[in-house]
Design a protein around this motif. Sequence first.
Motif, mmCIF file in Angstrom:
data_model
loop_
_atom_site.group_PDB
_atom_site.id
_atom_site.type_symbol
_atom_site.label_atom_id
_atom_site.label_comp_id
_atom_site.label_asym_id
_atom_site.label_seq_id
_atom_site.Cartn_x
_atom_site.Cartn_y
_atom_site.Cartn_z
ATOM 1 N N ILE A 95 -9.330 -4.790 -2.714
ATOM 2 C CA ILE A 95 -8.539 -6.005 -2.881
ATOM 3 C C ILE A 95 -9.037 -6.716 -4.136
ATOM 4 C CG2 ILE A 95 -8.110 -8.325 -1.947
ATOM 5 C CD1 ILE A 95 -8.278 -7.123 0.847
ATOM 6 N N LYS A 96 -8.113 -7.249 -4.906
ATOM 7 C CA LYS A 96 -8.464 -8.109 -6.041
ATOM 8 C C LYS A 96 -7.868 -9.487 -5.782
ATOM 9 C CE LYS A 96 -8.780 -4.514 -9.630
ATOM 10 N NZ LYS A 96 -10.174 -4.702 -10.049
ATOM 11 N N MET A 97 -8.668 -10.512 -6.034
ATOM 12 C CA MET A 97 -8.213 -11.881 -5.848
ATOM 13 C C MET A 97 -8.477 -12.678 -7.115
ATOM 14 S SD MET A 97 -9.710 -12.600 -2.004
ATOM 15 C CE MET A 97 -9.106 -14.284 -1.989
ATOM 16 N N VAL A 98 -7.463 -13.405 -7.556
ATOM 17 C CA VAL A 98 -7.634 -14.247 -8.727
ATOM 18 C C VAL A 98 -7.060 -15.628 -8.433
ATOM 19 C CG1 VAL A 98 -5.479 -13.386 -9.769
ATOM 20 C CG2 VAL A 98 -7.194 -14.516 -11.194
ATOM 21 N N SER A 99 -7.844 -16.662 -8.695
ATOM 22 C CA SER A 99 -7.382 -18.039 -8.521
ATOM 23 C C SER A 99 -6.796 -18.541 -9.836
ATOM 24 C CB SER A 99 -8.539 -18.954 -8.111
ATOM 25 O OG SER A 99 -8.983 -18.653 -6.812
ATOM 26 N N ILE A 100 -5.638 -19.160 -9.753
ATOM 27 C CA ILE A 100 -5.023 -19.785 -10.920
ATOM 28 C C ILE A 100 -5.319 -21.284 -10.844
ATOM 29 C CG2 ILE A 100 -2.892 -20.209 -12.174
ATOM 30 C CD1 ILE A 100 -1.717 -17.729 -10.842
ATOM 31 N N PRO A 101 -6.060 -21.827 -11.809
ATOM 32 C CA PRO A 101 -6.360 -23.262 -11.775
ATOM 33 C C PRO A 101 -5.088 -24.090 -11.646
ATOM 34 C CG PRO A 101 -7.684 -22.181 -13.450
ATOM 35 C CD PRO A 101 -6.699 -21.154 -12.958
ATOM 36 N N ARG A 102 -5.128 -25.082 -10.790
ATOM 37 C CA ARG A 102 -3.912 -25.851 -10.494
ATOM 38 C C ARG A 102 -3.368 -26.612 -11.696
ATOM 39 N NH1 ARG A 102 -6.286 -30.821 -6.781
ATOM 40 N NH2 ARG A 102 -7.797 -31.614 -8.285
ATOM 41 N N ASP A 103 -4.230 -26.897 -12.699
ATOM 42 C CA ASP A 103 -3.790 -27.635 -13.886
ATOM 43 C C ASP A 103 -3.287 -26.712 -14.997
ATOM 44 O OD1 ASP A 103 -4.488 -30.108 -12.752
ATOM 45 O OD2 ASP A 103 -6.566 -29.926 -13.422
ATOM 46 N N THR A 104 -3.183 -25.412 -14.718
ATOM 47 C CA THR A 104 -2.749 -24.451 -15.730
ATOM 48 C C THR A 104 -1.370 -24.828 -16.282
ATOM 49 O OG1 THR A 104 -3.997 -22.659 -14.707
ATOM 50 C CG2 THR A 104 -2.194 -22.032 -16.173
ATOM 51 N N ARG A 105 -1.278 -24.896 -17.594
ATOM 52 C CA ARG A 105 -0.026 -25.276 -18.258
ATOM 53 C C ARG A 105 0.845 -24.039 -18.456
ATOM 54 N NH1 ARG A 105 1.800 -26.384 -23.753
ATOM 55 N NH2 ARG A 105 3.241 -28.171 -23.750
ATOM 56 N N THR A 106 2.043 -24.067 -17.891
ATOM 57 C CA THR A 106 2.938 -22.919 -17.983
ATOM 58 C C THR A 106 4.378 -23.371 -17.736
ATOM 59 O OG1 THR A 106 3.272 -20.626 -17.235
ATOM 60 C CG2 THR A 106 2.840 -22.285 -15.536
ATOM 61 N N ASP A 199 -19.858 -29.727 -9.768
ATOM 62 C CA ASP A 199 -19.974 -28.353 -10.251
ATOM 63 C C ASP A 199 -19.773 -28.330 -11.766
ATOM 64 O OD1 ASP A 199 -19.630 -25.597 -10.829
ATOM 65 O OD2 ASP A 199 -18.939 -25.228 -8.795
ATOM 66 N N PRO A 200 -20.749 -27.799 -12.526
ATOM 67 C CA PRO A 200 -20.594 -27.747 -13.983
ATOM 68 C C PRO A 200 -19.404 -26.898 -14.422
ATOM 69 C CG PRO A 200 -22.492 -26.455 -13.267
ATOM 70 C CD PRO A 200 -22.048 -27.261 -12.097
ATOM 71 N N ARG A 201 -18.919 -26.040 -13.521
ATOM 72 C CA ARG A 201 -17.754 -25.210 -13.852
ATOM 73 C C ARG A 201 -16.444 -25.852 -13.410
ATOM 74 N NH1 ARG A 201 -18.239 -19.705 -11.264
ATOM 75 N NH2 ARG A 201 -18.982 -20.951 -9.509
ATOM 76 N N GLY A 202 -16.522 -27.028 -12.806
ATOM 77 C CA GLY A 202 -15.314 -27.745 -12.416
ATOM 78 C C GLY A 202 -14.433 -26.951 -11.475
ATOM 79 N N ASP A 203 -13.147 -26.819 -11.863
ATOM 80 C CA ASP A 203 -12.189 -26.102 -11.016
ATOM 81 C C ASP A 203 -12.557 -24.640 -10.816
ATOM 82 O OD1 ASP A 203 -10.340 -27.797 -9.917
ATOM 83 O OD2 ASP A 203 -8.995 -27.775 -11.645
ATOM 84 N N PHE A 204 -13.230 -24.023 -11.791
ATOM 85 C CA PHE A 204 -13.625 -22.629 -11.631
ATOM 86 C C PHE A 204 -14.567 -22.452 -10.440
ATOM 87 C CE2 PHE A 204 -12.562 -22.276 -16.257
ATOM 88 C CZ PHE A 204 -11.527 -21.381 -16.082
#
Length: 303
Positions: A95-106, A199-204
């Motif tokens: 399984i591969k899982m990737v989170s898309i940051p909610r503030d991603t501009r698209t 968290d120093p990585r914020g949303d990540f």
Amino acid sequence: MTKKKILISIGIIFGVIFLAVVAYGFYLYKSVSDTASEIHQPIDRTTERRENAVDIENQEPLSFLITGVDSRGETHSGRSDTIIVMTVNPNQQSIKMVSIPRDTRTEIIGRGTIEKINHAYAYGGVEMSMDTVENFLDIPVDHYVSINMEGFKGLVDAVGGVTVDNDFSFTQSGHTFNEGEIYLDGEQALAFSRMRYEDPRGDFGRNDRQRQIVEAMVQEAAHIGSITRVGEILNVVGGSVRTDLSLDEMWKIQSNYRDARHTVEQMQISGSGTTIDGIYYFEVPDEEVARVRDELREHLELG
């Protein structure tokens, strides 16, 4: 007591046990069927990114969009604060899982505007979210699972809690989380998944914690011991989860794809923050989108 009476007594005991098992089996089947009907919300959409629908019987790789909606009660309206794309390949048992940051501009497909990706759910529900994610990553999204984040803690409790590996110590919503392997109940898991300011990585970092909990819940739910909590699990699922999968499809996926859970890879999307007209966005470079797209398409065995 004569031998005949002993045999009759044993027969009665086994008869009662048999009836109890049959009754419990019927209860489970009816409970599962009722819950499956409650959470089943089919959607009317077609994707141009697949020529044919995924053949579950032949174990073709498939993809899911998992959204966490930060709303109250049993409603599933609002913005999707958690957006996870999960691809499942039973042939590779992975399984591969990737989170898309909610503030991603698209681009928000269906509105023709350039905004934060989590706005899609607020505008057009899961259909618009699926269309927008498909366009962003250029992969097919076959199915969806939407989770009300308030009910999320109930799901964690229903599977008996989860164990995760915490990178560093922090405090959130009155809970202290020590570094290392920690056990979380539902309320703790919700707080653990929401922290980002320390968290120093914020949303990540927040996204990594959310993926950890989702993965841990998959593992816990797969254990035989979880069956003893089936009533509690079904009650929580009925009020917290929505999906386009029917009960028959869920059974087939559970049967044909369950071994894939043994290898779970968490991917990350890189980018940088920017402010446009006073609004913060997360910008993902084209080459980074291409990298994630190619890896997911390869995992889905798409040309």
